[in-house]
Motif scaffolding. Structure first.
Motif, PDB file in Angstrom:
ATOM      1  N   LEU A 217       0.864  -1.191   0.000  1.00  0.00           N
ATOM      2  CA  LEU A 217       0.000   0.000   0.000  1.00  0.00           C
ATOM      3  C   LEU A 217       0.889   1.225   0.000  1.00  0.00           C
ATOM      4  CD1 LEU A 217      -3.081   0.728   2.265  1.00  0.00           C
ATOM      5  CD2 LEU A 217      -1.215   2.370   2.135  1.00  0.00           C
ATOM      6  N   LEU A 299      -3.246   5.862  -1.285  1.00  0.00           N
ATOM      7  CA  LEU A 299      -3.412   6.198  -2.700  1.00  0.00           C
ATOM      8  C   LEU A 299      -3.730   4.957  -3.511  1.00  0.00           C
ATOM      9  CD1 LEU A 299      -3.152   8.947  -3.884  1.00  0.00           C
ATOM     10  CD2 LEU A 299      -0.771   8.473  -4.436  1.00  0.00           C
ATOM     11  N   ARG A 300      -3.086   3.860  -3.159  1.00  0.00           N
ATOM     12  CA  ARG A 300      -3.215   2.681  -4.008  1.00  0.00           C
ATOM     13  C   ARG A 300      -2.731   1.437  -3.267  1.00  0.00           C
ATOM     14  NH1 ARG A 300      -3.354   2.538  -9.912  1.00  0.00           N
ATOM     15  NH2 ARG A 300      -2.206   0.806 -10.789  1.00  0.00           N
ATOM     16  N   VAL A 301      -3.432   0.354  -3.500  1.00  0.00           N
ATOM     17  CA  VAL A 301      -3.027  -0.955  -2.982  1.00  0.00           C
ATOM     18  C   VAL A 301      -2.773  -1.839  -4.195  1.00  0.00           C
ATOM     19  CG1 VAL A 301      -3.734  -2.977  -1.635  1.00  0.00           C
ATOM     20  CG2 VAL A 301      -4.507  -0.695  -0.949  1.00  0.00           C
TER      21      VAL A 301
ATOM     22  N   GLN B 380      -4.759   9.854  -9.396  1.00  0.00           N
ATOM     23  CA  GLN B 380      -4.589   8.515  -9.974  1.00  0.00           C
ATOM     24  C   GLN B 380      -4.944   8.477 -11.469  1.00  0.00           C
ATOM     25  OE1 GLN B 380      -3.639   5.149  -8.279  1.00  0.00           O
ATOM     26  NE2 GLN B 380      -2.399   6.896  -7.679  1.00  0.00           N
ATOM     27  N   ARG B 400      -7.138   0.053  -9.206  1.00  0.00           N
ATOM     28  CA  ARG B 400      -6.756  -0.624  -7.968  1.00  0.00           C
ATOM     29  C   ARG B 400      -7.412   0.100  -6.803  1.00  0.00           C
ATOM     30  NH1 ARG B 400      -4.311  -5.373  -7.838  1.00  0.00           N
ATOM     31  NH2 ARG B 400      -3.634  -5.827  -9.938  1.00  0.00           N
ATOM     32  N   PRO B 401      -7.767  -0.605  -5.746  1.00  0.00           N
ATOM     33  CA  PRO B 401      -8.345   0.112  -4.605  1.00  0.00           C
ATOM     34  C   PRO B 401      -7.292   0.977  -3.919  1.00  0.00           C
ATOM     35  CG  PRO B 401      -7.942  -2.198  -4.050  1.00  0.00           C
ATOM     36  CD  PRO B 401      -7.608  -2.030  -5.521  1.00  0.00           C
ATOM     37  N   PRO B 402      -7.666   2.064  -3.273  1.00  0.00           N
ATOM     38  CA  PRO B 402      -8.997   2.656  -3.283  1.00  0.00           C
ATOM     39  C   PRO B 402      -9.244   3.407  -4.601  1.00  0.00           C
ATOM     40  CG  PRO B 402      -7.484   4.037  -2.027  1.00  0.00           C
ATOM     41  CD  PRO B 402      -6.698   2.838  -2.446  1.00  0.00           C
ATOM     42  N   LEU B 404     -10.751   6.173  -4.918  1.00  0.00           N
ATOM     43  CA  LEU B 404     -10.469   7.580  -4.609  1.00  0.00           C
ATOM     44  C   LEU B 404      -9.496   7.532  -3.432  1.00  0.00           C
ATOM     45  CD1 LEU B 404     -14.156   8.857  -4.331  1.00  0.00           C
ATOM     46  CD2 LEU B 404     -12.591   9.347  -6.206  1.00  0.00           C
ATOM     47  N   PRO B 405      -8.583   8.515  -3.308  1.00  0.00           N
ATOM     48  CA  PRO B 405      -7.714   8.492  -2.133  1.00  0.00           C
ATOM     49  C   PRO B 405      -8.571   8.399  -0.874  1.00  0.00           C
ATOM     50  CG  PRO B 405      -7.037  10.237  -3.630  1.00  0.00           C
ATOM     51  CD  PRO B 405      -8.337   9.700  -4.154  1.00  0.00           C
ATOM     52  N   ALA B 406      -8.178   7.535   0.043  1.00  0.00           N
ATOM     53  CA  ALA B 406      -9.003   7.308   1.228  1.00  0.00           C
ATOM     54  C   ALA B 406      -8.105   7.066   2.421  1.00  0.00           C
ATOM     55  CB  ALA B 406      -9.900   6.089   1.006  1.00  0.00           C
TER      56      ALA B 406
END
Ligand SMILES: Cc1cc2nc3c(=O)[nH]c(=O)nc-3n(C[C@H](O)[C@H](O)[C@H](O)COP(=O)(O)OP(=O)(O)OC[C@H]3O[C@@H](n4cnc5c(N)ncnc54)[C@H](O)[C@@H]3O)c2cc1C
Ligand SMILES: Cc1cc2nc3c(=O)[nH]c(=O)nc-3n(C[C@H](O)[C@H](O)[C@H](O)COP(=O)(O)OP(=O)(O)OC[C@H]3O[C@@H](n4cnc5c(N)ncnc54)[C@H](O)[C@@H]3O)c2cc1C
Lengths: 378, 425
Positions: A217, A299-301, B380, B400-402, B404-406
């Motif tokens: 992550l 931001l991204r996983v 993203q 890819r998750p998320p 939206l930034p979370a």
């Protein structure tokens, strides 16, 4: 038909590093990559250049490789983000702290610079950590970088020396003296090196390489500052789920001000989807070490597949039954680190030179005996 | 926290509202989620307070009476397993377990880079309109609009009504394409009326087809723009430039759920069901078609979800609006010249400061991402990915998750996701 001294199949960090070394030695090389340079597992890895002492062979290869990276560092573009931040192995209790002294001896014997931090020194170095840790082992020369651009840098350097870079070219078949591309083109070569990472067995059935999936992550910029790559010593004894999956706390500061968090291990899982339950375990573990983690912006996983071998060491050297085929694959969770050393070991064997370290522990012959060949052919 | 419902609707624009009304009126337990503080989506933004638009008023009051539950400020950020969404709400989060889902996440503007497009004062066309509706002072301000399609006129009308001076409207479409599109509008009475009303109020604004922005210039913010107008160059001093080239669907949630997309839209069957069972898509997700398409597809999906019969008239309307959407897509397709405006030092990705020159040697979006950090930042790739698609023909990356930034906490799973209904009303 084009003829080369050596065709390398797979343009991940391992294949690209090998192309760099061979081309510097004047070998005519083609680097053949199905998609893009560094876009496979290399793009998914954490980029921690880490000396590991689980066994002597691992320590020999990783510590040598880390020192090779350090020699390369000044010549790497800034965008490769090489950062010699060192590693802190965190001890959560006295038992883990006790294990540190054995590690110190291992590392020092291998010429790796280490320091022991007591609790006070640890919190001075990393104030963001949760209270209650008893100390840490600092491995001074470990570093981090951005793997796909490191791979691309190697590939472009090789290209500048005349190597042929072929991307978007899946290889369909390996034959003695030639490789067949999926479009039917044939490249001939004296030597063929298989460096296709987790896909290697599809081109050479019987290779003992299986996927071991991992999750990472990344946060937005402006994450709380940590100064070292942080890893828990407890990873060795960390809880395994019923499915054999495990998680460990692993946090990396990026020069961008982002925090990269890992990691998980799922043996035998070849899917790319994020496993929510495992991600949950990983984040829960990380939050134990970094309080306030839940408030950071993710931001991204993503996931990646480590090319794992049964003993955790790569396959570097000639295929025992196919003298025309060389293997440079199976780097599991350390291939970014060991790409430099692996490239040297394979190049040295290919050119009939002696290496700085003993190559035998990584010899494919340790698995690919006559009996395993029969199984593979059955 | 956990929530359960028969039907979850993501997005409370006209598409989501129509779906929610139909399904809730038929007795389903419906939960509507929207990132915005009020229902209405893009086109009816602020209408929940103002109530100036008749159609909006009708649907919003129907929605309040429908029995559907609404969660404002609720951002869908992840889909950890089939039938479950993770939702971030302020500084907390919850999981929703649903039987069916209607995705109605709407669209965003398509930005194409030109020198100066990142200067303060340069905004999207509809983006500027939204700011004006939300209170950006316009009195005495000079505005240039550049883009394509009916939204240009809608934005101009709003700016005009708020006291701004629209100096110029540059429509990128060719005259031939534009007028043939306009002539088709007679088939769509509602739109024709809207268009006529707008043109009437805008009679004094110079407008040209075959026109676009070459560059925006200024020290600390935009001071002037250079336009290409039918082959001639013109320069105009202004305070704001609205420049964007039509809309593109917000596909992130759909793709996170695994829905197939094709040509930039979600693939659905005649029941508006995506390739993922029990997940429907409506509104702009089907290809840009505006309010009429959003309403009719929303109604259809709501009825399907509630297993109600579909009135034949509704199907006919849908086919009609689809024909309109197809023509709009032809009209709004960015012309080739727009792909050649950016110079090597023009930024393509403003989150990560990636100039065009950094993409040298990149063959596809993945390489641009890996080697040049294109789309690696907070948005993203929502903006630059769409631009790169238009400029270079590169197709999109995996979501890819998320989506939206979370907060990391919002990606944590609640200990157990309940499947019992908790209907409130
Ligand atoms: C989550 C995670 C974290 C990690 N963290 C670290 C870390 O911190 N430090 C570290 O040292 N290592 C780390 N690793 C491990 C490291 O990423 C890998 O060991 C390394 O990337 C392997 O490199 P490779 O070149 O062998 O494989 P790859 O990068 O996968 O390259 C193989 C290439 O071969 C190509 N290929 C496949 N089939 C064909 C074909 N038929 N024809 C042509 N080309 C083909 C592929 O497209 C691919 O590009 C991590 C891995 C994961 C998954
Ligand atoms: C900036 C802008 C302004 C516009 N202005 C006009 C106008 O003035 N007149 C006009 O006719 N058309 C306008 N449009 C066109 C508009 O797309 C359609 O008219 C209509 O609103 C489409 O309806 P919809 O239901 O498909 O989507 P929308 O109305 O766009 O509704 C989608 C909703 O989904 C929500 N959403 C999206 N992703 C998530 C998520 N992950 N979690 C939670 N909620 C989410 C959004 O907050 C939004 O409220 C505008 C479009 C844009 C982009």
């Amino acid at each position: 038909m084009s003829a080369f001294d050596c065709v390398i199949v797979g343009g991940g960090i391992v294949g690209a590093a090998l192309a760099d070394v061979l081309s510097a030695d004047g070998v005519s090389v083609a680097l053949v990559e199905a998609r893009s340079i560094g876009a496979g597992t290399t793009a998914c890895g954490m980029g921690h250049l880490v000396a590991m002492d689980d066994n002597a062979a691992e320590l020999a290869l990783t510590s040598w490789s880390v020192s090779l990276w350090r020699e390369l560092a000044d010549g790497l573009p800034r965008t490769v983000e090489y950062d010699a931040c060192g590693t802190l192995w965190l001890a959560a209790d006295d038992e883990e702290m006790a294990a540190v002294s054995a590690k110190v001896a291992n590392y020092r014997a291998a010429g790796v610079r280490v320091e022991v931090l007591d609790s006070a020194a640890l919190y001075e170095a990393e104030p963001a950590l949760a209270p209650g840790l008893v100390g840490a082992l600092r491995v001074v020369d470990d570093a981090v970088l951005y793997p796909p651009l490191a791979a691309r840098t190697f590939a472009l350097r090789a290209q500048a020396r005349g190597a042929r870079l072929m991307t978007g070219c899946p290889v369909r078949e390996l034959r003695p003296g030639s490789v067949v591309l999926s479009n039917g083109d044939v490249l001939t070569a004296r030597h063929i090196v298989l460096a296709a990472g987790v896909a290697s067995p599809s081109l050479c059935p019987g290779l003992p390489i299986s996927p071991r999936k991992g999750h990472l992550l990344i946060t937005r910029r402006g994450a709380p500052v940590v100064h070292h790559q942080l890893v828990e010593l407890g990873y060795l004894k960390s809880a395994h789920g019923t499915d054999g999956a495990s998680v460990a706390f692993n946090a990396q500061p990026r020069v961008t001000g982002q925090l990269l968090l890992g990691s998980s291990r799922q043996p035998g899982d070849a899917t790319r989807e994020v496993d929510a339950a495992l991600l949950e375990r990983m984040l829960k573990r990380a939050a134990m070490f970094l309080p306030g983690l839940d408030g950071l912006q993710a931001l991204r996983v993503w996931t990646g597949l480590r090319p794992a071998t049964p003993d955790g060491l790569p396959l570097l050297g000639p295929h025992p039954e196919k003298p025309w085929l060389w293997l440079a694959c199976g780097h599991e969770g350390l291939g970014i680190t060991t790409a430099t050393g692996s490239a040297r070991l394979v190049a040295d064997q290919l050119l009939g030179r002696t290496s700085a370290i003993d190559a035998r522990p990584y010899s494919p012959a340790r698995f690919l005996t006559a009996s395993s060949r029969e199984t593979a052919h059955a | 926290m956990r929530e359960a419902c028969d039907l979850v609707v993501v997005g409370a624009g006209p598409g989501g509202l129509a779906a929610a009304c139909r399904a809730a009126e038929a007795g389903l337990d419906v939960l509507v989620l929207d990132a915005q503080p009020e229902p209405g989506g893009q086109v009816w933004r602020g209408e929940a307070r103002k109530g100036t638009n008749r159609l909006a008023r009708r649907w919003l009051s129907r929605f309040s009476a429908s029995g559907a539950r609404f969660r404002p400020g609720a951002r869908v950020v992840a889909a950890p397993e089939p039938g479950v969404l993770l939702v971030e709400e302020g500084s907390s989060s919850f999981a929703v377990r649903y039987g069916r889902a209607v995705l109605a996440t709407g669209a965003r503007e398509r930005f194409l880079p030109f020198p100066g497009w990142t200067l303060p004062g340069v905004l999207g066309v509809s983006g500027l309109q939204v700011l004006v509706k939300d209170g950006l002072p316009m009195r005495g301000k000079r505005v240039v609009l550049a883009g394509t399609g009916p939204l240009l006129l809608a934005a101009a009308a709003t700016i005009h009504a708020h006291g701004g001076e629209v100096l110029y409207i540059a429509e990128q479409a060719s005259a031939a394409s534009h007028w043939s599109f306009a002539l088709q509008l007679w088939r769509h009475p509602a739109k024709l009326l809207q268009g006529a009303l707008m043109s009437a109020t805008l009679i004094s604004v110079p407008t040209s087809t075959d026109a676009w922005v070459i560059a925006a210039e200024g020290e600390d913010r935009v001071e002037s723009v250079r336009l290409s107008v039918r082959g001639r160059e013109e320069q105009l001093q202004c305070d704001y430039l609205g420049a964007a080239y039509g809309l593109v669907p917000n596909l992130e949630v759909a793709r996170l759920l695994g829905c197939e997309t094709s040509a930039g839209a979600v693939v659905v069957n005649e029941r508006l069901e995506t390739r993922v069972p029990k997940v429907h898509a409506v509104g702009e997700l089907l290809g840009i078609g505006g309010v009429d398409q959003a309403l009719v597809t929303g109604e259809l999906a709501g009825l399907v979800a509630a297993e109600q019969p579909i009135p034949i008239e509704m199907e006919r309307t849908w086919h009609r609006v689809r024909a309109f959407a197809a023509r709009l897509a032809l009209h709004d397709a960015p012309r080739a010249e727009l792909r050649r405006l950016a110079t090597p030092d023009t930024l393509l990705c403003r989150c990560e400061d990636v100039p065009m020159s950094a993409l040298e040697g990149c063959q596809n979006l993945r390489e641009a991402r890996l080697y040049a950090r294109l789309g690696m930042g907070a948005c993203q790739g929502r903006t630059c990915g769409t631009a790169a698609q238009t400029l270079f023909g590169w197709s999109g990356e995996d979501v890819r998750p998320p989506c939206l930034p979370a907060r990391i906490g919002s990606l944590r799973l609640p200990s157990e996701v309940s499947s019992t209904h908790t209907r409130e009303s």
